[in-house]
Design a protein around this motif. Structure first.
Motif, PDB file in Angstrom:
ATOM      1  N   ALA A 201       0.825  -1.210   0.000  1.00  0.00           N
ATOM      2  CA  ALA A 201       0.000   0.000   0.000  1.00  0.00           C
ATOM      3  C   ALA A 201       0.858   1.258   0.000  1.00  0.00           C
ATOM      4  O   ALA A 201       0.394   2.334  -0.400  1.00  0.00           O
ATOM      5  CB  ALA A 201      -0.929  -0.003   1.214  1.00  0.00           C
ATOM      6  N   GLN A 202       2.116   1.132   0.451  1.00  0.00           N
ATOM      7  CA  GLN A 202       3.051   2.259   0.474  1.00  0.00           C
ATOM      8  C   GLN A 202       4.126   2.112  -0.608  1.00  0.00           C
ATOM      9  O   GLN A 202       5.169   2.779  -0.544  1.00  0.00           O
ATOM     10  CB  GLN A 202       3.718   2.354   1.861  1.00  0.00           C
ATOM     11  N   VAL A 207       8.473   1.162  -8.630  1.00  0.00           N
ATOM     12  CA  VAL A 207       8.920  -0.148  -8.128  1.00  0.00           C
ATOM     13  C   VAL A 207       8.002  -1.219  -8.697  1.00  0.00           C
ATOM     14  O   VAL A 207       6.808  -1.244  -8.381  1.00  0.00           O
ATOM     15  CB  VAL A 207       8.920  -0.179  -6.586  1.00  0.00           C
ATOM     16  N   LYS A 208       8.560  -2.094  -9.525  1.00  0.00           N
ATOM     17  CA  LYS A 208       7.753  -3.066 -10.265  1.00  0.00           C
ATOM     18  C   LYS A 208       7.873  -4.496  -9.740  1.00  0.00           C
ATOM     19  O   LYS A 208       7.507  -5.434 -10.433  1.00  0.00           O
ATOM     20  CB  LYS A 208       8.166  -3.051 -11.746  1.00  0.00           C
ATOM     21  N   PRO A 232      16.246   1.014   4.074  1.00  0.00           N
ATOM     22  CA  PRO A 232      15.811   1.674   2.839  1.00  0.00           C
ATOM     23  C   PRO A 232      16.968   2.060   1.916  1.00  0.00           C
ATOM     24  O   PRO A 232      16.830   2.035   0.690  1.00  0.00           O
ATOM     25  CB  PRO A 232      15.070   2.911   3.348  1.00  0.00           C
ATOM     26  N   ARG A 233      18.123   2.383   2.479  1.00  0.00           N
ATOM     27  CA  ARG A 233      19.268   2.770   1.636  1.00  0.00           C
ATOM     28  C   ARG A 233      19.907   1.547   0.990  1.00  0.00           C
ATOM     29  O   ARG A 233      20.325   1.609  -0.180  1.00  0.00           O
ATOM     30  CB  ARG A 233      20.303   3.544   2.463  1.00  0.00           C
ATOM     31  N   ILE A 234      20.016   0.464   1.728  1.00  0.00           N
ATOM     32  CA  ILE A 234      20.536  -0.766   1.130  1.00  0.00           C
ATOM     33  C   ILE A 234      19.598  -1.241   0.026  1.00  0.00           C
ATOM     34  O   ILE A 234      20.044  -1.690  -1.038  1.00  0.00           O
ATOM     35  CB  ILE A 234      20.735  -1.841   2.219  1.00  0.00           C
ATOM     36  N   SER A 235      18.295  -1.100   0.260  1.00  0.00           N
ATOM     37  CA  SER A 235      17.324  -1.427  -0.781  1.00  0.00           C
ATOM     38  C   SER A 235      17.545  -0.558  -2.005  1.00  0.00           C
ATOM     39  O   SER A 235      17.478  -1.032  -3.153  1.00  0.00           O
ATOM     40  CB  SER A 235      15.899  -1.242  -0.247  1.00  0.00           C
ATOM     41  N   LEU A 305       9.968  -2.386  -1.022  1.00  0.00           N
ATOM     42  CA  LEU A 305       8.969  -1.763  -1.887  1.00  0.00           C
ATOM     43  C   LEU A 305       9.014  -0.237  -1.846  1.00  0.00           C
ATOM     44  O   LEU A 305       8.390   0.418  -2.687  1.00  0.00           O
ATOM     45  CB  LEU A 305       7.570  -2.250  -1.488  1.00  0.00           C
ATOM     46  N   HIS A 306       9.742   0.323  -0.895  1.00  0.00           N
ATOM     47  CA  HIS A 306       9.852   1.785  -0.808  1.00  0.00           C
ATOM     48  C   HIS A 306      11.294   2.146  -0.466  1.00  0.00           C
ATOM     49  O   HIS A 306      11.596   2.601   0.647  1.00  0.00           O
ATOM     50  CB  HIS A 306       8.902   2.339   0.238  1.00  0.00           C
TER      51      HIS A 306
END
Length: 356
Positions: A201-202, A207-208, A232-235, A305-306
């Protein structure tokens, strides 16, 4: 004749009075019993009430276990209160100081004894299943392992892969004694899918990732850092590498690949490991591996996802649980020199030189 009738009448009145007196005494006895507390052992008393247990059998069961002192009075109390139909089967823990009335109230509430187990974030399925089997639920490890690889069971629970890896959500779970292996695993998968929906939802624009890809990337993020603020940064680094067609080259996937290939788990990676082709080895195979390499928590799913907005393509461990991030190879090589080569060189020097 009149004298006989009068005598019978008097006897009847006396009998009724006696019966009434007995009834009142009995009622007082039942009431006193129901209100008299019993102090139970410190560890409490566990009683299993089978399905179909009648009030009389239940009263004896509780008296034999030491929860109440008098089975007959408990039975009469249950009848007087018309509580029989309200009493529920199950496993109950009686502890502290309880009156028989409170015992009956607990049985009517259906608040059966529950068991808990906790699964930490980032464990592999082969590490989680023994936790379930070793819990007080006493689940069958072999059956758990069979279900974890059963295509039909996985399909029914919503796992989009041939293995349950990645979908055993780390959390603290509560079950009653009669929970089955199927119910426990299904609940854990449901929790993972619930957290995915929250993260989805976020989802960040652009991002696919599919559901399976999201869990796969989240599992890599989970294994790469224990620092919540870094996820989030590693992502972002991995998203950037995927977007530019650069191999992920993440060590946890190599460890997982070697576990699948050799049947032995080892944290020590050799050059040969890095060069050994395998679908899960992101040094030899481009893109994401076929599935998760561990079971990620909610924060890792959210990060997958974010991701953070960044230009980074590399990160290097500071050897304290945190990382240095770099957008260029030049920056990365300098970080490797400082935090890997020089750091461990200094460590060896300190060990060999000893105390001053």
């Amino acid at each position: 004749m009149k004298k006989v009738l009068l005598a019978l009448l008097v006897l009847g009145v006396l009998a009724a009075a006696a019966a009434g007196g007995w009834y009142l005494r009995r009622e007082r006895q039942i009431s006193a019993f129901a209100a008299t507390p019993v102090t139970l052992p410190q560890a409490g008393i566990t009683v299993i009430v089978p399905n179909g247990t009648g009030p009389k059998t239940l009263a004896k069961l509780l008296a034999d276990a030491g929860v109440v002192t008098d089975p007959e009075l408990l039975y009469l109390f249950i009848r007087r209160e018309q509580a029989g139909p309200k009493l529920k089967a199950g496993e109950y823990l009686f502890e502290g100081t309880l009156t028989p009335a409170q015992v009956v109230e607990l049985l009517a509430s259906g608040k059966v004894k529950v068991y808990h187990f906790t699964v930490p974030e980032g464990l592999r399925a082969e590490e989680i299943l023994p936790i379930l089997a070793g819990s007080e639920l006493k689940l069958d490890l072999r059956k758990l392992e069979q279900l974890a690889a059963d295509p039909r069971f996985l399909r029914e629970t919503g796992v989009p892969a041939s293995s349950i890896e990645g979908f055993l959500f780390p959390d603290t779970y509560t079950f009653t004694r009669n929970a089955t292996e199927e119910q426990v695993l299904t609940k854990m998968v449901e929790r993972s899918l619930e957290e995915y929906r929250k993260a989805d939802a976020q989802r960040k624009d652009g991002v696919k990732l599919s559901l399976l890809q999201a869990f796969t990337l989240a599992s890599i993020v989970e294994k790469e850092t224990g620092q919540p603020q870094e996820r989030p940064r590693i992502s972002c680094v991995f998203h950037n590498r995927l977007r530019q067609g650069i191999k992920l080259q993440t060590d946890p996937t190599v460890i997982y690949a070697m576990r699948l290939l050799r049947g032995v788990y080892s944290k020590n990676i050799t050059r040969q490991d890095l060069e050994t082709p395998h679908p899960y080895n992101t040094y030899t195979t481009a893109g994401l591996p076929p599935g998760p390499i561990a079971n990620p928590g909610a924060a890792a799913l959210q990060a997958a996802l974010h991701p953070l907005d960044c230009d980074d393509l590399f990160f290097v461990s500071r050897n304290d649980g945190t990382h240095i991030f770099c957008p260029t190879l030049e920056c990365h090589n300098a970080a490797v020199e400082k935090w890997q080569v020089e750091f461990f060189r200094n460590q060896r020097r300190q060990r060999t030189s000893g105390p001053n």
